[in-house]
Enzyme design. Structure first.
Site, PDB file in Angstrom:
ATOM      1  N   ASN A 136      37.883  36.163  43.744  1.00 20.66           N
ATOM      2  CA  ASN A 136      39.338  36.284  43.886  1.00 20.66           C
ATOM      3  C   ASN A 136      39.935  35.499  45.050  1.00 20.66           C
ATOM      4  OD1 ASN A 136      38.036  38.121  45.594  1.00 20.66           O
ATOM      5  ND2 ASN A 136      39.664  39.639  45.465  1.00 20.66           N
ATOM      6  N   LYS A 159      26.466  31.622  48.462  1.00 21.75           N
ATOM      7  CA  LYS A 159      26.364  31.725  47.014  1.00 21.75           C
ATOM      8  C   LYS A 159      27.777  31.756  46.437  1.00 21.75           C
ATOM      9  CE  LYS A 159      25.713  33.897  42.891  1.00 21.75           C
ATOM     10  NZ  LYS A 159      26.819  34.409  42.038  1.00 21.75           N
ATOM     11  N   GLY A 212      32.690  42.131  47.319  1.00 23.42           N
ATOM     12  CA  GLY A 212      32.551  42.357  45.888  1.00 23.42           C
ATOM     13  C   GLY A 212      32.857  43.795  45.546  1.00 23.42           C
ATOM     14  N   SER A 213      32.409  44.229  44.403  1.00 21.63           N
ATOM     15  CA  SER A 213      32.668  45.591  43.959  1.00 21.63           C
ATOM     16  C   SER A 213      31.763  46.571  44.693  1.00 21.63           C
ATOM     17  CB  SER A 213      32.438  45.709  42.454  1.00 21.63           C
ATOM     18  OG  SER A 213      31.055  45.573  42.162  1.00 21.63           O
ATOM     19  N   LEU A 235      34.081  45.924  50.097  1.00 14.06           N
ATOM     20  CA  LEU A 235      33.946  46.345  48.704  1.00 14.06           C
ATOM     21  C   LEU A 235      35.285  46.736  48.080  1.00 14.06           C
ATOM     22  CD1 LEU A 235      30.630  48.355  49.185  1.00 14.06           C
ATOM     23  CD2 LEU A 235      30.919  45.941  48.572  1.00 14.06           C
ATOM     24  N   CYS A 268      41.465  42.994  46.527  1.00 13.68           N
ATOM     25  CA  CYS A 268      40.781  44.248  46.876  1.00 13.68           C
ATOM     26  C   CYS A 268      41.693  45.205  47.624  1.00 13.68           C
ATOM     27  CB  CYS A 268      39.542  43.952  47.728  1.00 13.68           C
ATOM     28  SG  CYS A 268      38.274  42.996  46.883  1.00 13.68           S
ATOM     29  N   GLU A 363      39.722  51.668  39.840  1.00  5.92           N
ATOM     30  CA  GLU A 363      40.320  50.472  40.431  1.00  5.92           C
ATOM     31  C   GLU A 363      40.609  49.460  39.330  1.00  5.92           C
ATOM     32  OE1 GLU A 363      39.447  47.048  43.835  1.00  5.92           O
ATOM     33  OE2 GLU A 363      37.776  48.146  42.941  1.00  5.92           O
TER      34      GLU A 363
END
Length: 463
Positions: A136, A159, A212-213, A235, A268, A363
């Protein structure tokens, strides 16, 4: 090695084909980074800073190219992509400056037996850090991680997100222009298996920084548990924006739309639950629909478009299903709720109750506005805190006593008064409570996070 076709989510056009690094290639990159550790750590701080300045200059010179590439790669509105690229430039320079002025401490002889001893602290690098970048905010979040990590003398593996890797992989060019030594900074993308085995579980990798999640963060902690490496996790969130009846409603609506519509709702820390005092509930709902209806729809490269598309059609389908699920639980659809390819129309859901999934732990990564009514402060705080997440929060009120009273009760990493939780100063310690992460990120704290503190003692130095 295998190949990945990268497409424009709005048009389906193939933008490029990238090679996915396999297990052998990932291990070679780790070994190269480890081999470069000693030389980079021994490089003086002022010299490391010069590399970062050159990196920033090269990126700034080519900022429009990177911004256009990022916009096409994930359908982010071009104006927002430009802002993100320039944040990367600022982060490089800020990390360099702070590293040059990050001081240790000299401890006092605070008890008997320590008279005459010299005791001081110094920051030293962790070693090799792997940074796992989300889709994102690929440019900004790359530099939130690599700028302080490099400034503190760590070697870094980056990465890139597989959904939209092009802009992140293109950053390698500017690292080379800056003259960074071989192995100090490497960019790649790969499948999860190679990353898990040769990065996360690899004892040669000293730390992982992931955005990330929450589910991805939990998997990463488990995979890296045997090596007890440091983990920094930014997260998920389901942040609440509390709107009280005395709020400036124009300002509140500005914050609602700006926060939730940024990057088409794929943020997020944006407000994702809107708690509105019952006396103004209907007015806020009506005016919100008017605001969202007026937003321009268009392509990512349209200078005026505010509604473009999500990162993929698969992501859009997931949001569509989450909207449907919430309606099945009893919410009423006031506007939106439709999908065309990867684009989801801005959606307002009313009559949302605290018992619905969207009001606590669901979410939604898309342009969805669930409006939850409340009557009292206590009720609003209870609803806001009823979540596994606690990334950030916001509250709209003219009463500053209420603002700080309520803000102090919100279990989140930030409380923004008269603004949404989507506020992010590049220097602030950014991170959440509960299952929204571990550690903090931002220029004011990341350099410390990405380094060891060592104590040096010279006994009898002053005797």
């Amino acid at each position: 090695m295998s190949e990945l076709k990268v497409t424009n989510p709005m048009t389906g056009e193939v933008l490029d084909t990238v090679t996915l690094a396999g297990a052998e290639e990932v291990q070679k990159m780790v070994d190269l980074a480890v081999a470069a550790e000693e030389g980079w750590a021994a490089t003086p701080v002022y010299a490391r800073a010069e590399y970062l300045y050159r990196f920033a200059d090269a990126l700034e010179k080519d900022a429009e190219y990177i911004s256009q590439l990022s916009a096409k790669d994930m359908a982010k509105p071009i104006v927002q992509a430009r802002g993100e690229t320039m944040d990367g430039v600022k982060l490089l320079r800020a990390a360099a400056e702070r590293a040059k002025h990050l001081y240790g401490e000299v401890l006092s002889d605070s008890g008997p037996g320590f008279e005459g001893d010299l005791v001081f602290t110094k920051r030293e690098p962790l070693g090799t850090i792997a940074c796992i970048i989300p889709f994102n905010f690929p440019i900004e979040l790359t530099f939130q991680k690599i700028a302080p990590a490099l400034a503190m003398g760590n070697t870094v593996l980056v990465k890139a997100p597989s959904a939209n890797p092009l802009a992140v992989l293109a950053l390698d060019k500017y690292a080379k222009v800056a003259g960074l030594p071989e192995g100090v900074l490497q960019f790649f993308t790969s499948d999860h298996e190679a990353v898990n085995e040769h990065i996360i579980a690899n004892p040669k990798v000293d730390a992982i920084s992931l955005t990330g999640s929450t589910a991805a963060g939990k998997r990463m902690v488990k995979a890296g548990a045997d090596t007890l490496k440091r983990t920094f996790l930014e997260l998920g969130g389901n942040d609440a924006l509390l709107i009280f009846e005395d709020a400036d409603l124009d300002r509140a609506l500005d914050e609602m739309v700006t926060s939730r519509m940024e990057n088409n709702g794929q943020v997020c820390c944006s407000s994702k639950r809107f708690l509105v005092q019952r006396s103004i509930y209907d007015e806020v709902a009506k005016r919100l629909v008017e605001r969202l209806t007026a937003l321009k729809r268009g392509s990512a490269l349209d200078e005026e478009a505010a509604v473009t598309a999500l990162v993929s059609e698969r992501a859009a389908k997931e949001v569509e299903e989450q909207i449907r699920h919430t309606i099945e639980q009893g919410a009423e659809l006031l506007c939106g709720g439709t999908r065309e390819g990867a684009r989801v129309e801005p959606t307002v859901l009313v009559n949302v109750t605290p018992e619905m999934d969207i009001a606590s732990d669901l979410e939604i990564f898309g342009p969805v506005f669930p409006l939850i009514p409340f009557d009292t402060e206590e009720e609003a705080v209870r609803i806001a805190n009823n979540s596994i997440y606690g990334l950030s929060s916001g509250l709209m009120t003219r009463d500053m006593n209420r603002a700080f009273r309520v803000g102090s009760k919100l279990k989140a990493g930030g409380a923004v008064v008269n603004g949404s939780g989507g506020y992010r100063h590049l220097d602030q310690p950014f991170g959440g409570y509960k299952q929204s992460g571990l550690g903090r990120e931002g220029i004011s704290i990341s350099l410390e996070e990405f380094s060891h503190i060592k104590v040096y003692v010279v006994k009898g130095a002053f005797n």
